[in-house]
Design an enzyme around this catalytic site. Structure first.
Site, PDB file in Angstrom:
ATOM      1  N   VAL A 208       0.783  -1.427  -0.008  1.00  0.00           N
ATOM      2  CA  VAL A 208       0.142   0.004   0.011  1.00  0.00           C
ATOM      3  C   VAL A 208       0.816   1.082  -0.074  1.00  0.00           C
ATOM      4  CG1 VAL A 208      -1.998  -1.057   1.058  1.00  0.00           C
ATOM      5  CG2 VAL A 208      -0.271  -0.069   2.540  1.00  0.00           C
ATOM      6  N   TYR A 209       2.304   1.126   0.356  1.00  0.00           N
ATOM      7  CA  TYR A 209       2.962   2.373   0.198  1.00  0.00           C
ATOM      8  C   TYR A 209       3.012   3.187  -1.265  1.00  0.00           C
ATOM      9  CZ  TYR A 209       4.477   0.964   5.050  1.00  0.00           C
ATOM     10  OH  TYR A 209       4.775   0.253   6.227  1.00  0.00           O
ATOM     11  N   SER A 210       2.392   4.351  -1.191  1.00  0.00           N
ATOM     12  CA  SER A 210       2.368   4.994  -2.367  1.00  0.00           C
ATOM     13  C   SER A 210       1.902   4.030  -3.561  1.00  0.00           C
ATOM     14  CB  SER A 210       3.834   5.640  -2.823  1.00  0.00           C
ATOM     15  OG  SER A 210       4.303   6.418  -1.854  1.00  0.00           O
TER      16      SER A 210
END
Length: 322
Positions: free
Chosen positions: A60-62
């Protein structure tokens, strides 16, 4: 750089893990303060040069671009067999049914997407990014076990949840002969020590390694209380983690750091590294000095008096971070 075993496994990891939420396209996802590929690569290279072999990111990071940037940099700068690469699953990656969570469908889908973005055939540590109350524990644990048996994952880990939830998942895996979690990535630092009540003793008893996130309390332990940064100004999640009463802890860190003549970050990280359950704090780095301080902290020995001064001002907090 020092290396230790991850929990009761035979896996050697550096005492500092580079947290890679900092790296990703700023216009993708909710983190406007992230660094793009050009700005990220020198920091990843610096971490490798310092002996850090442990890298942690998440799908989910960026919006997946963290995995892309980190995976490409590691392929360019080092050999895959020399590093320990961790990522996570659970957060929402797309709208609609099955776009998030820990169902078998979600886990099987997301590992393939993560491997493609990272540019690797396997992940060393695949972590569930929080507990999923909407999926049977048996379904989640069997799916994770199947990933290990398929060779896509070497070890599995968990993140912030209640101790009873973690115990239930571990017991379920043991009962069925499935792979158990070897690590717990939880919220733990000088400003938030509620994990010392149940989760840390449980993990110590079961041989589970601790990988604290936000080890510097989102930077609050490194600067004067009330200082606003680009990240803190837009960090809606982090704004609810700490209270004004935590100022006294930050002041204690400042006193110890001043007496030692070192940056506050080194003192706060050194305190964590003195805790017997902690394997490796997850340290984010947006500037070279962040990595320098983290590496120096691994060599810094605090006296009993200093440890007491840092710990004494703490006051209990509501449970947060789950």
């Amino acid at each position: 750089m020092q290396y230790v075993k991850l929990g009761s496994t035979g896996l050697d990891v550096s005492r500092i893990c580079l947290g890679c939420m900092t790296y990703g396209l700023p216009d993708r996802g909710a983190h406007e303060w992230t660094l793009d590929e050009e700005a990220s690569r020198p920091l990843i290279r610096q971490a490798l040069d310092a002996g850090i072999n442990f890298f942690d990111t998440a799908n989910v990071y960026s919006d997946g671009t963290s995995e892309e940037i980190v995976g490409k940099a590691l392929r360019d700068f080092t050999r895959r067999d020399d590093i320990v690469l961790a990522t996570k699953v659970n957060g929402r990656m797309r709208p609609g049914p099955n776009g998030a969570g820990l169902s078998r469908k979600a886990i099987m889908t997301e590992i393939d997407h993560s491997l493609a973005r990272l540019g690797t055939d396997y992940v060393d540590l695949y972590q569930i990014h929080r507990f999923d109350p909407h999926t049977p524990v048996e379904e989640t644990m069997e799916a994770l076990h199947d990933l290990v048996k398929a060779g896509k994952v070497r070890y599995i880990g968990a993140s912030s949840m209640y101790a009873w939830q973690f115990s239930k998942m571990q017991y379920t895996a043991e009962r069925h002969g499935w792979t158990k979690f070897v690590s717990m990535q939880n919220h733990y630092n000088l400003l938030y020590r509620e994990e010392e009540r149940e989760m840390l003793p449980l993990c110590a008893d079961q041989g589970v390694g601790i990988l604290p996130w936000s080890p510097l309390a989102r930077g609050r332990l490194t600067r004067d209380w009330g200082t606003v940064t680009d990240r803190s100004a837009t960090d809606n999640f982090g704004s609810g983690l700490y209270a004004d009463s935590d100022r006294v802890v930050v002041e204690a860190v400042t006193r110890v750091a001043t007496d030692r003549g070192v940056p506050r970050a080194q003192i706060a990280l050194a305190w964590l590294l003195h805790q017997p359950t902690v394997t490796a704090p997850i340290v984010g780095a947006a500037q070279p000095r962040h990595i320098e301080d983290a590496v120096a902290a691994a060599e810094l020995r605090l006296t009993d008096k200093e440890l007491d001064e840092l710990q004494q001002p703490y006051s209990p907090h509501p449970i947060t971070g789950h």
